[in-house]
Design an enzyme around this catalytic site. Structure first.
Site, PDB file in Angstrom:
ATOM      1  N   ARG A  42      -9.746   8.533  14.213  1.00 16.43           N
ATOM      2  CA  ARG A  42      -8.982   8.893  13.163  1.00 16.43           C
ATOM      3  C   ARG A  42      -9.832  10.244  12.375  1.00 16.43           C
ATOM      4  O   ARG A  42     -10.835  10.052  11.929  1.00 16.43           O
ATOM      5  CB  ARG A  42      -8.547   7.758  11.858  1.00 16.43           C
ATOM      6  CG  ARG A  42      -7.654   8.603  11.124  1.00 16.43           C
ATOM      7  CD  ARG A  42      -7.068   7.521  10.035  1.00 16.43           C
ATOM      8  NE  ARG A  42      -8.114   6.864   9.160  1.00 16.43           N
ATOM      9  CZ  ARG A  42      -8.718   7.192   8.136  1.00 16.43           C
ATOM     10  NH1 ARG A  42      -8.336   8.297   7.745  1.00 16.43           N
ATOM     11  NH2 ARG A  42      -9.393   6.428   7.727  1.00 16.43           N
ATOM     12  N   GLU A  50     -13.961  17.487   4.772  1.00 13.82           N
ATOM     13  CA  GLU A  50     -14.590  16.351   5.106  1.00 13.82           C
ATOM     14  C   GLU A  50     -14.904  16.540   6.672  1.00 13.82           C
ATOM     15  O   GLU A  50     -14.412  17.360   7.206  1.00 13.82           O
ATOM     16  CB  GLU A  50     -13.881  15.022   5.112  1.00 13.82           C
ATOM     17  CG  GLU A  50     -13.680  14.777   3.329  1.00 13.82           C
ATOM     18  CD  GLU A  50     -12.644  13.482   3.108  1.00 13.82           C
ATOM     19  OE1 GLU A  50     -12.667  12.632   3.843  1.00 13.82           O
ATOM     20  OE2 GLU A  50     -12.499  13.134   2.055  1.00 13.82           O
ATOM     21  N   ARG A 106     -16.035  11.034  13.113  1.00  6.07           N
ATOM     22  CA  ARG A 106     -16.707   9.685  12.636  1.00  6.07           C
ATOM     23  C   ARG A 106     -17.226   8.696  13.867  1.00  6.07           C
ATOM     24  O   ARG A 106     -18.207   8.186  13.455  1.00  6.07           O
ATOM     25  CB  ARG A 106     -15.512   8.819  11.987  1.00  6.07           C
ATOM     26  CG  ARG A 106     -15.206   9.295  10.485  1.00  6.07           C
ATOM     27  CD  ARG A 106     -14.051   8.421   9.936  1.00  6.07           C
ATOM     28  NE  ARG A 106     -13.865   8.918   8.496  1.00  6.07           N
ATOM     29  CZ  ARG A 106     -12.938   8.510   7.730  1.00  6.07           C
ATOM     30  NH1 ARG A 106     -11.896   7.585   8.377  1.00  6.07           N
ATOM     31  NH2 ARG A 106     -12.724   8.892   6.519  1.00  6.07           N
ATOM     32  N   HIS A 110     -13.770   0.027   9.396  1.00  3.30           N
ATOM     33  CA  HIS A 110     -13.107   0.665   8.521  1.00  3.30           C
ATOM     34  C   HIS A 110     -11.630   0.821   8.857  1.00  3.30           C
ATOM     35  O   HIS A 110     -10.428   0.701   7.738  1.00  3.30           O
ATOM     36  CB  HIS A 110     -13.606   2.211   8.588  1.00  3.30           C
ATOM     37  CG  HIS A 110     -12.824   3.284   7.277  1.00  3.30           C
ATOM     38  ND1 HIS A 110     -12.932   2.628   6.097  1.00  3.30           N
ATOM     39  CD2 HIS A 110     -12.143   4.277   7.485  1.00  3.30           C
ATOM     40  CE1 HIS A 110     -12.360   3.642   5.421  1.00  3.30           C
ATOM     41  NE2 HIS A 110     -12.022   4.324   6.150  1.00  3.30           N
ATOM     42  N   GLU A 132      -1.266   1.489   8.514  1.00  3.16           N
ATOM     43  CA  GLU A 132      -2.397   0.844   9.148  1.00  3.16           C
ATOM     44  C   GLU A 132      -1.759   0.186  10.513  1.00  3.16           C
ATOM     45  O   GLU A 132      -2.641   0.078  11.421  1.00  3.16           O
ATOM     46  CB  GLU A 132      -3.601   0.698   8.398  1.00  3.16           C
ATOM     47  CG  GLU A 132      -4.729   0.440   9.429  1.00  3.16           C
ATOM     48  CD  GLU A 132      -6.305   0.104   8.610  1.00  3.16           C
ATOM     49  OE1 GLU A 132      -7.230  -0.306   9.184  1.00  3.16           O
ATOM     50  OE2 GLU A 132      -6.060   0.221   7.331  1.00  3.16           O
ATOM     51  N   GLY A 143     -11.782   9.459  -0.183  1.00  5.62           N
ATOM     52  CA  GLY A 143     -11.798  10.640  -0.116  1.00  5.62           C
ATOM     53  C   GLY A 143     -10.729  11.639  -0.495  1.00  5.62           C
ATOM     54  O   GLY A 143     -10.726  12.511  -1.232  1.00  5.62           O
ATOM     55  N   GLY A 144      -9.601  11.457  -0.091  1.00  4.72           N
ATOM     56  CA  GLY A 144      -8.298  12.043  -0.591  1.00  4.72           C
ATOM     57  C   GLY A 144      -7.181  12.046   0.547  1.00  4.72           C
ATOM     58  O   GLY A 144      -7.009  11.294   1.351  1.00  4.72           O
ATOM     59  N   HIS A 161     -16.547   3.282   9.624  1.00  2.52           N
ATOM     60  CA  HIS A 161     -16.924   4.209   8.898  1.00  2.52           C
ATOM     61  C   HIS A 161     -18.581   4.390   9.007  1.00  2.52           C
ATOM     62  O   HIS A 161     -19.347   3.400   9.003  1.00  2.52           O
ATOM     63  CB  HIS A 161     -16.418   4.147   7.626  1.00  2.52           C
ATOM     64  CG  HIS A 161     -16.534   5.345   6.666  1.00  2.52           C
ATOM     65  ND1 HIS A 161     -17.809   6.044   6.267  1.00  2.52           N
ATOM     66  CD2 HIS A 161     -15.586   6.245   6.236  1.00  2.52           C
ATOM     67  CE1 HIS A 161     -17.372   6.934   5.470  1.00  2.52           C
ATOM     68  NE2 HIS A 161     -16.144   7.332   5.519  1.00  2.52           N
ATOM     69  N   GLY A 179       0.828  -1.160  -0.025  1.00  2.00           N
ATOM     70  CA  GLY A 179      -0.102  -0.092   0.131  1.00  2.00           C
ATOM     71  C   GLY A 179       0.960   1.235   0.079  1.00  2.00           C
ATOM     72  O   GLY A 179       2.118   1.306  -0.304  1.00  2.00           O
TER      73      GLY A 179
END
Length: 511
Positions: free
Chosen positions: A373, A114, A283, A338, A362, A50-51, A234, A14
């Site tokens: 987070r 966000e 969240r 999530h 992660e 999302g980004g 999430h 990743g």
């Protein structure tokens, strides 16, 4: 036994693994990347929507948002490290090296906002940022003369001797007649970047291979873990009109950032009565509110009627179309596992408590996220800590130690053994170690998980099946989560109810 003896072995592909490989290669190290993935979408980073949040002209407010979202549990020094290095890492790697073309607004970048962000600071490519970052990153590394990438290669265990990690046992997946080809690969240093733990739960936004491998291998080798109780759910994963879905997908937080609102089965918007920031609350707050409204009224939908959804989020619109969902009628959503905010404990350079073992992404607990987070900080954390871990992992001599290869000495596993045990594991975690937890249930879960791990251990002593080791890793990781949860008070995404339940969230004010 392989002849490969890399200066740095990176496990995982990743963004954190790629960044670690790049960081080490830039220091002149020969790097071997071992990844279970056979295609980019096997990595969680590829699924990121999302980004990536960046530090613009607001480092103090960015840091304050991270701390507020964390329910006050974030490590201040780690937050400062992330914020101070964010812009340089993004400019250097994503823009200058990889040439990622983030969305613009005509005058520059189209920075998004966000949940729990006080400003627009999120770079994105539609709602599929991860693939536009990870795929060119992998291509860059595969063309690098100091980096070798082994796909379809799983790390089964770490090679350790007297508190030092010397590499890992790798299952190359290309043995004779389909049998595992397990090799001892020695390295000067090892970086774990194996991603999340979604396979421990029945409903997750992670790919199937997110079995907690790095956390489990490090813990079994004696490395310290921390904050394992903080599993983030999430709030908006698509679940189908019947409340379930065989093809779930994440509905990006960016949709709420642009004006999407949550309504229950009665068509009532409920978040303004829960938190001052409504749909843009942290969240964990939104996820628990969604779960309560689903239980109370039967359904929650994300209302996007005030958006030009197809134009603003074409990738999400395509996912909806594939499943026969009309966004104009609202997208049915529910909380879904999530992100693990905890993991293998590391310092600011990714060092673990074991000599020559590093971790990033992660699977690592940097301290940035605390108990919850902040949106769009996962890619950033993986990038920053991956680079730092890769750089710090260089300069060690490769030392060969006694490391007898594990061999299969017994017949094959009983039919469907791993599949059956995985379902049992997921049922336990969903029922007892989910969004809200009860102390008595956590004790039940811990006892049941210990029995399950014992059953699995009876087979791993004599077998080297990749699927079996993934099951073992998931059991070890789940047990770490349950134990940490039973020993910790409520904070952020770890909420103990003990039969009383929650009726109202305590608003978390920004510092």
């Amino acid at each position: 036994m392989t002849d490969e003896k890399p200066d740095v072995l990176v496990v995982g592909s990743g963004i954190a693994g790629c960044a670690a490989a790049l960081g080490a290669a830039r220091e002149g190290a020969d790097v071997l990347v071992a990844t279970k993935a056979t295609k980019p979408e096997d990595a969680t980073s590829d699924w990121a929507q999302g980004g990536i949040a960046v530090t613009r002209d607001d480092p103090a407010s960015f840091a304050a948002d991270i701390r507020a979202a964390s329910d006050g549990e974030a490590d201040p020094e780690s937050v400062d490290t992330l914020v101070a290095n964010a812009r340089e890492a993004v400019d250097d790697v994503l823009l200058d090296t990889l040439g990622v073309e983030f969305d613009g607004d005509g005058d520059g970048y189209d920075f998004g906002r966000e949940a729990a962000h006080s400003a627009r600071r999120i770079l994105h490519v539609d709602a599929s940022t991860g693939r536009h970052v990870l795929r060119p990153f992998l291509a860059h590394l595969q063309a690098h003369d100091r980096v070798t990438v082994l796909e379809d290669t799983a790390a089964l265990d770490l090679i350790t001797h007297e508190g030092r990690v010397h590499g890992a046992y790798l299952d190359r997946g290309d043995g004779i007649d389909g049998e595992a080809a397990v090799e001892s690969v020695f390295a000067g240093a090892t970086v774990l970047a194996t991603g999340g733990i979604g396979a421990c739960y029945g409903r997750s936004t992670n790919p199937e291979g997110a079995t907690g491998d790095g956390v489990a291998m490090a813990a079994l080798a004696g490395a310290e873990t921390a904050d394992m109780q903080y599993v983030q759910f999430h709030p908006t994963a698509y679940v189908g009109s019947d409340g379930e879905s065989d093809e779930p997908f994440l509905v990006s937080e960016a949709v709420r950032g642009e004006g999407g609102v949550l309504v229950n089965a009665d068509g009532e918007r409920f978040m303004p009565g829960v938190h001052p920031d409504a749909e843009l609350a942290p969240r964990d707050v939104v996820a628990r509110a969604v779960a309560r409204e689903r239980e109370r009224t039967g359904e929650v939908r994300l209302d996007v009627s005030k958006l030009d959804f197809a134009a603003e989020f074409p990738d999400l619109a395509a996912l909806c179309a594939d499943r026969g969902v009309d966004p104009a009628e609202g997208i049915p959503v529910a909380p879904s596992e999530h992100f693990l905010c905890g993991g293998v404990a590391v310092d600011g350079r990714g060092r673990t408590s074991l000599d020559r073992l590093f971790a990033a992404g992660e699977c690592a607990r940097t301290g940035v996220h605390g108990a919850n987070r902040l949106a769009s900080t996962s890619l950033l954390e993986g990038l920053v800590w991956g680079l730092r871990a890769g750089e710090a992992a260089t300069g060690h001599e490769v030392e060969r130690v006694e490391a007898p290869l594990p061999r299969d000495s017994d017949p094959a596993l009983p039919p469907s053994f791993a599949e059956t045990k995985f379902r049992r594991l997921q049922t336990l975690m969903d029922e007892y170690v989910g969004l809200e937890r009860d102390s008595a249930d956590l004790q039940r879960a811990t006892a049941a998980l210990m029995r399950l791990k014992g059953e699995v251990d009876a087979y791993t002593r004599t077998r080297t099946s990749r699927g079996l080791y993934e099951l073992r890793n998931a059991c070890v990781t789940a047990l770490l989560v349950a134990r940490a949860a039973s020993e910790s008070p409520s904070a952020g995404c770890h909420r103990l109810v003990d039969g009383e339940g929650d009726t109202q969230e305590e608003p978390r004010a920004r510092p």
